[in-house]
Design an enzyme around this catalytic site. Structure first.
Site, PDB file in Angstrom:
ATOM      1  N   SER A  42     -16.728 -26.477  53.245  1.00 40.11           N
ATOM      2  CA  SER A  42     -15.634 -26.442  52.279  1.00 40.11           C
ATOM      3  C   SER A  42     -16.027 -27.074  50.948  1.00 40.11           C
ATOM      4  O   SER A  42     -16.570 -28.181  50.912  1.00 40.11           O
ATOM      5  CB  SER A  42     -14.442 -27.200  52.883  1.00 40.11           C
ATOM      6  OG  SER A  42     -13.628 -27.753  51.871  1.00 40.11           O
ATOM      7  N   GLY A  43     -15.693 -26.398  49.857  1.00 37.05           N
ATOM      8  CA  GLY A  43     -15.957 -26.974  48.540  1.00 37.05           C
ATOM      9  C   GLY A  43     -15.131 -28.225  48.305  1.00 37.05           C
ATOM     10  O   GLY A  43     -15.613 -29.214  47.743  1.00 37.05           O
ATOM     11  N   LEU A  44     -13.889 -28.189  48.791  1.00 37.30           N
ATOM     12  CA  LEU A  44     -13.020 -29.353  48.618  1.00 37.30           C
ATOM     13  C   LEU A  44     -13.593 -30.576  49.340  1.00 37.30           C
ATOM     14  O   LEU A  44     -13.734 -31.653  48.759  1.00 37.30           O
ATOM     15  CB  LEU A  44     -11.614 -29.044  49.173  1.00 37.30           C
ATOM     16  CG  LEU A  44     -10.687 -30.257  49.310  1.00 37.30           C
ATOM     17  CD1 LEU A  44     -10.401 -30.864  47.943  1.00 37.30           C
ATOM     18  CD2 LEU A  44      -9.383 -29.871  50.006  1.00 37.30           C
ATOM     19  N   ASP A  54     -12.866 -31.345  43.218  1.00 39.76           N
ATOM     20  CA  ASP A  54     -13.182 -29.958  43.580  1.00 39.76           C
ATOM     21  C   ASP A  54     -13.112 -29.090  42.331  1.00 39.76           C
ATOM     22  O   ASP A  54     -12.398 -28.098  42.292  1.00 39.76           O
ATOM     23  CB  ASP A  54     -12.175 -29.516  44.660  1.00 39.76           C
ATOM     24  CG  ASP A  54     -12.527 -28.164  45.271  1.00 39.76           C
ATOM     25  OD1 ASP A  54     -13.669 -27.694  45.067  1.00 39.76           O
ATOM     26  OD2 ASP A  54     -11.653 -27.584  45.945  1.00 39.76           O
ATOM     27  N   ASP A  81     -18.339 -22.137  51.180  1.00 38.85           N
ATOM     28  CA  ASP A  81     -17.331 -21.923  50.145  1.00 38.85           C
ATOM     29  C   ASP A  81     -18.082 -21.988  48.811  1.00 38.85           C
ATOM     30  O   ASP A  81     -18.385 -23.066  48.313  1.00 38.85           O
ATOM     31  CB  ASP A  81     -16.288 -23.041  50.273  1.00 38.85           C
ATOM     32  CG  ASP A  81     -15.282 -23.043  49.139  1.00 38.85           C
ATOM     33  OD1 ASP A  81     -15.344 -22.130  48.294  1.00 38.85           O
ATOM     34  OD2 ASP A  81     -14.441 -23.958  49.129  1.00 38.85           O
ATOM     35  N   ASP A  83     -17.183 -21.211  45.838  1.00 32.55           N
ATOM     36  CA  ASP A  83     -16.330 -21.269  44.633  1.00 32.55           C
ATOM     37  C   ASP A  83     -16.407 -19.928  43.881  1.00 32.55           C
ATOM     38  O   ASP A  83     -16.198 -18.888  44.469  1.00 32.55           O
ATOM     39  CB  ASP A  83     -16.728 -22.459  43.750  1.00 32.55           C
ATOM     40  CG  ASP A  83     -16.350 -23.788  44.408  1.00 32.55           C
ATOM     41  OD1 ASP A  83     -15.510 -23.767  45.331  1.00 32.55           O
ATOM     42  OD2 ASP A  83     -16.894 -24.825  44.015  1.00 32.55           O
ATOM     43  N   GLU A 110     -14.586 -16.770  45.074  1.00 31.76           N
ATOM     44  CA  GLU A 110     -13.184 -16.548  44.703  1.00 31.76           C
ATOM     45  C   GLU A 110     -13.081 -16.039  43.276  1.00 31.76           C
ATOM     46  O   GLU A 110     -13.921 -16.377  42.418  1.00 31.76           O
ATOM     47  CB  GLU A 110     -12.387 -17.844  44.894  1.00 31.76           C
ATOM     48  CG  GLU A 110     -12.825 -18.998  44.017  1.00 31.76           C
ATOM     49  CD  GLU A 110     -12.317 -20.357  44.513  1.00 31.76           C
ATOM     50  OE1 GLU A 110     -12.616 -20.730  45.672  1.00 31.76           O
ATOM     51  OE2 GLU A 110     -11.631 -21.053  43.745  1.00 31.76           O
ATOM     52  N   LYS A 116     -13.872 -24.012  38.417  1.00 30.57           N
ATOM     53  CA  LYS A 116     -12.595 -23.739  39.087  1.00 30.57           C
ATOM     54  C   LYS A 116     -11.852 -25.043  39.384  1.00 30.57           C
ATOM     55  O   LYS A 116     -12.384 -26.160  39.230  1.00 30.57           O
ATOM     56  CB  LYS A 116     -12.809 -22.922  40.366  1.00 30.57           C
ATOM     57  CG  LYS A 116     -13.884 -23.413  41.327  1.00 30.57           C
ATOM     58  CD  LYS A 116     -13.637 -24.727  42.039  1.00 30.57           C
ATOM     59  CE  LYS A 116     -12.374 -24.761  42.866  1.00 30.57           C
ATOM     60  NZ  LYS A 116     -12.636 -24.591  44.297  1.00 30.57           N
ATOM     61  N   ASN A 118      -9.121 -26.641  42.525  1.00 34.86           N
ATOM     62  CA  ASN A 118      -8.666 -26.371  43.884  1.00 34.86           C
ATOM     63  C   ASN A 118      -7.355 -25.579  43.865  1.00 34.86           C
ATOM     64  O   ASN A 118      -6.496 -25.812  43.028  1.00 34.86           O
ATOM     65  CB  ASN A 118      -8.481 -27.694  44.654  1.00 34.86           C
ATOM     66  CG  ASN A 118      -8.095 -27.440  46.104  1.00 34.86           C
ATOM     67  OD1 ASN A 118      -6.922 -27.320  46.423  1.00 34.86           O
ATOM     68  ND2 ASN A 118      -9.094 -27.324  46.950  1.00 34.86           N
ATOM     69  N   SER A 119      -7.220 -24.678  44.808  1.00 27.98           N
ATOM     70  CA  SER A 119      -6.090 -23.742  44.811  1.00 27.98           C
ATOM     71  C   SER A 119      -4.731 -24.429  44.948  1.00 27.98           C
ATOM     72  O   SER A 119      -3.704 -23.828  44.645  1.00 27.98           O
ATOM     73  CB  SER A 119      -6.264 -22.745  45.952  1.00 27.98           C
ATOM     74  OG  SER A 119      -7.443 -22.015  45.761  1.00 27.98           O
ATOM     75  N   ARG A 155     -12.779 -13.629  47.929  1.00 27.53           N
ATOM     76  CA  ARG A 155     -11.515 -14.365  48.095  1.00 27.53           C
ATOM     77  C   ARG A 155     -10.562 -14.007  46.960  1.00 27.53           C
ATOM     78  O   ARG A 155     -10.905 -14.149  45.784  1.00 27.53           O
ATOM     79  CB  ARG A 155     -11.822 -15.852  48.116  1.00 27.53           C
ATOM     80  CG  ARG A 155     -10.625 -16.759  47.946  1.00 27.53           C
ATOM     81  CD  ARG A 155     -11.023 -18.159  48.349  1.00 27.53           C
ATOM     82  NE  ARG A 155     -10.170 -19.176  47.781  1.00 27.53           N
ATOM     83  CZ  ARG A 155     -10.345 -20.473  48.009  1.00 27.53           C
ATOM     84  NH1 ARG A 155     -11.350 -20.893  48.775  1.00 27.53           N
ATOM     85  NH2 ARG A 155      -9.533 -21.352  47.463  1.00 27.53           N
ATOM     86  N   HIS A 186      -5.714 -15.879  50.140  1.00 28.99           N
ATOM     87  CA  HIS A 186      -5.284 -17.280  50.200  1.00 28.99           C
ATOM     88  C   HIS A 186      -3.841 -17.403  49.707  1.00 28.99           C
ATOM     89  O   HIS A 186      -3.397 -16.639  48.846  1.00 28.99           O
ATOM     90  CB  HIS A 186      -6.212 -18.147  49.342  1.00 28.99           C
ATOM     91  CG  HIS A 186      -6.219 -19.591  49.739  1.00 28.99           C
ATOM     92  ND1 HIS A 186      -5.667 -20.048  50.911  1.00 28.99           N
ATOM     93  CD2 HIS A 186      -6.724 -20.699  49.129  1.00 28.99           C
ATOM     94  CE1 HIS A 186      -5.828 -21.364  51.011  1.00 28.99           C
ATOM     95  NE2 HIS A 186      -6.471 -21.790  49.926  1.00 28.99           N
TER      96      HIS A 186
HETATM   97  C1  SPV Z   1     -11.916 -25.353  50.437  1.00 27.45           C
HETATM   98  O1  SPV Z   1     -11.848 -25.765  51.591  1.00 27.45           O
HETATM   99  O2  SPV Z   1     -12.587 -25.897  49.563  1.00 27.45           O
HETATM  100  C2  SPV Z   1     -11.145 -24.168  50.060  1.00 27.45           C
HETATM  101  C3  SPV Z   1      -9.883 -23.916  50.692  1.00 27.45           C
HETATM  102  O3  SPV Z   1     -11.565 -23.501  49.155  1.00 27.45           O
HETATM  103  S1  SPV Z   1      -8.693 -24.597  49.711  1.00 27.45           S
HETATM  104  O4  SPV Z   1      -8.926 -25.999  49.584  1.00 27.45           O
HETATM  105  O5  SPV Z   1      -7.451 -24.303  50.374  1.00 27.45           O
HETATM  106  O6  SPV Z   1      -8.745 -23.953  48.410  1.00 27.45           O
HETATM  107 MG    MG Z   2     -12.873 -24.415  47.978  1.00 30.32          MG
END
Ligand code: SPV
Ligand code: MG
Length: 531
Positions: A42-44, A54, A81, A83, A110, A116, A118-119, A155, A186
């Site tokens: 996961s990027g986060l 993130d 992930d 990004d 994505e 970017k 975080n979503s 994504r 997402h």
């Molecule tokens: C991540 O886990 O970094 C994701 C999912 O991209 S989210 O955090 O929901 O964007």
């Molecule tokens: Mg991410």
């Protein structure tokens, strides 16, 4: 099977697959051990584990370097992930090539803009990528993979940015046409409604991947019945570790004690197990020379008579030679040959002997006892490869090396042949004198001590010997004999060696010439400084 192929199967098979988030090699291994078939890098959580945001605050090469450890730690496939692909189509091409090189099975990109966000943060404000530009990036990624099974997932962030279902479907279709292997759709809503609406319209034109972080109440059955291909538990190992670390840190700060915390945390051996130490131990058995680990017993109980008051407060072994206590030098010398577990028998001014790296055994009767008695107090430490030494010798390391090279399973003494014909009381006679030439024949000790006529002495034992497995046993037997006949308290070490010879056991001699000083008086101290 290659991890790319395994990841492709997880995405394309009819049965749903679950991916567990991990953010480093350790968490990747934990996820795999729990039974997960794949890992979400996961990027986060990767960023969070570094304490950064993130927002592409980690560079793409840092991500690749880090995810390489994860791919190495886990045998199940890792899906990164990625990004936005860290730039344009060209950056995407380099990313895919690098990920293949480090064994990552696939990547998700994505349709947002670099850098970017975080979503789940300020999502309505997040700009989306131009569809054609993002489609080109997908195509560039697919065109640069060398392994046909490497997985590229597109994504769609239209629902996150509040652009609605039809925009999401339009984008998914474009990315499908550009060659994506699957669509990750997402949502930030707590209800799965918009995701289910998408799934109904999409009808599995390409496999679909979901990240139900916010709609976490949705049952897995609801995903299965809609033929969802893959579900990602996207951040839960990091969040679990945050709670555990906070609780542990607070508790330790409050208690200033480990009592409450120790039973709650993973045992240290669990850390070693997860690191794979068992494999290294096995490799060490295969590749390292089979040598018993070396230990040492150093006798430093005696007062030493001839120092003109120098040893009134400082024991002999703590006198300094070239700025270092004699004992510390000896321990360094042994450590240089892998010697661990040094035991020092203290007596006179025991409290003044406190060199690091040794364990201490005290002989409170040092004034009325001698070397053999001190040794008997450390009898349990006479292991299968043990150096026994007087604590007042200063020597050159080659003497230890020569002793260890010749040492066998029995007892081996380091003898200075330059002192042949001496009156020193530790004089020896062997089956032959030192010729100064190499010989395959081991030299055997015949007699040691004052029964050797000085003129016939072949040399002087320097106060250093090696015990092999048998040798340790023989010496312990000699200690037992001396204890039984009442001579143990006053016996010298050489008397024990006399006992070993009398019991019919061989004792070997390794000759050297000079390179050592027994610091028995001030003159010895001066000599030692010249070594
Ligand atoms: C991540 O886990 O970094 C994701 C999912 O991209 S989210 O955090 O929901 O964007
Ligand atoms: Mg991410």
């Amino acid at each position: 099977m290659r991890t790319t192929t395994r990841l492709r199967q997880l995405v394309t098979r009819p049965e749903i697959a679950f991916m567990m988030e991990a953010h480093d090699g350790l968490s990747a291994r934990i996820a795999e051990e729990a039974g997960f078939e794949g890992i979400w890098a996961s990027g986060l959580t990767l960023s969070a584990s570094f304490g950064v945001r993130d927002n592409n605050e980690l560079s793409w090469t840092q991500v690749v370097e880090h995810v390489a450890f994860m791919a190495e730690a886990a045998s199940v496939p890792v899906l990164l992930d990625g990004d936005t692909g860290y730039g344009n189509f060209n950056n995407m091409r380099r990313l895919v090539r690098k990920l293949e090189q480090v064994g990552v099975g696939g990547v998700v990109i994505e349709d947002k803009l670099f850098p970017k966000t975080n979503s789940f943060l300020r999502s309505e404000l997040q700009p989306l990528a131009d569809i054609a530009e993002f489609s080109g990036k997908i195509k560039a990624g697919k065109d640069s993979q060398q392994d046909a099974d490497f997985v590229l997932i597109a994504r769609v962030e239209a629902l996150i940015a509040g652009w609605g279902l039809s925009e999401a479907l339009k984008r998914a279709e474009a990315y499908h046409a550009a060659g994506a292997d699957a669509i990750l759709i997402h949502s930030k809503q707590s209800s799965p409604a918009e995701i289910f609406a998408f799934l109904a319209e999409w009808s599995n034109r390409l496999p679909v991947v979901l990240v139900p972080t916010t709609y976490w109440r949705t049952s897995t059955e609801d995903f299965r019945s809609r033929q969802v291909s893959m579900v990602i538990w996207a951040n839960h190992l990091l969040r679990a570790s945050i709670s555990a670390m906070q609780e542990t840190a607070r508790r330790l700060r409050a208690d200033d004690s480990l009592l409450a915390v120790e039973p709650q945390v993973a045992a240290l051996h669990e850390v070693f197990r997860l690191q794979g130490d068992a494999e290294l131990a096995e490799a060490e058995r295969r590749y390292l020379p089979a040598r018993e680990s070396l230990s040492a017993v150093i006798l430093a109980a005696g007062e030493g008579a001839d120092f003109g008051g120098l040893t009134a407060r400082v024991p002999k072994a703590m006198l300094r030679v070239q700025g270092r206590p004699i004992l510390a030098r000896l321990l360094d010398d042994f450590a240089a040959f892998g010697g661990r577990n040094a035991v020092v028998v203290r007596g006179h001014r025991a409290e003044a002997i406190d060199v690091p790296g040794a364990r201490f055994v005290d002989n409170p009767d040092f004034a009325s006892t001698s070397e053999a008695y001190s040794l008997s107090l450390a009898e349990g430490d006479l292991g299968p490869s043990t150096l026994v030494a007087f604590g007042d010798i200063v020597l050159k390391r080659h003497l230890i090396q020569a002793l260890l090279e010749e040492a066998g399973d029995g007892i081996t003494l380091a003898v200075d042949s330059a002192l042949a014909g001496t009156a020193d009381t530790d004089r020896i006679m062997a089956d032959h004198a030192d010729t100064g030439r190499f010989s395959f024949e081991p030299v055997q000790l015949r007699v040691i001590g004052e029964t050797v006529a000085p003129a016939e002495a072949h040399g002087v034992w320097i106060g250093l010997m090696h015990l092999g497995r048998e040798g340790a046993r023989w010496l312990a037997e000699a200690i037992g004999e001396a204890r039984a006949d009442g001579s143990l308290r006053t016996a010298r070490l050489r008397d024990l060696l006399v006992g070993v010879l009398a019991a019919g056991h061989p004792v070997r001699v390794v000759y050297g010439r000079g390179g050592w000083v027994n610091v028995n008086d001030v003159a010895g101290l001066v000599d030692a400084s010249g070594l």
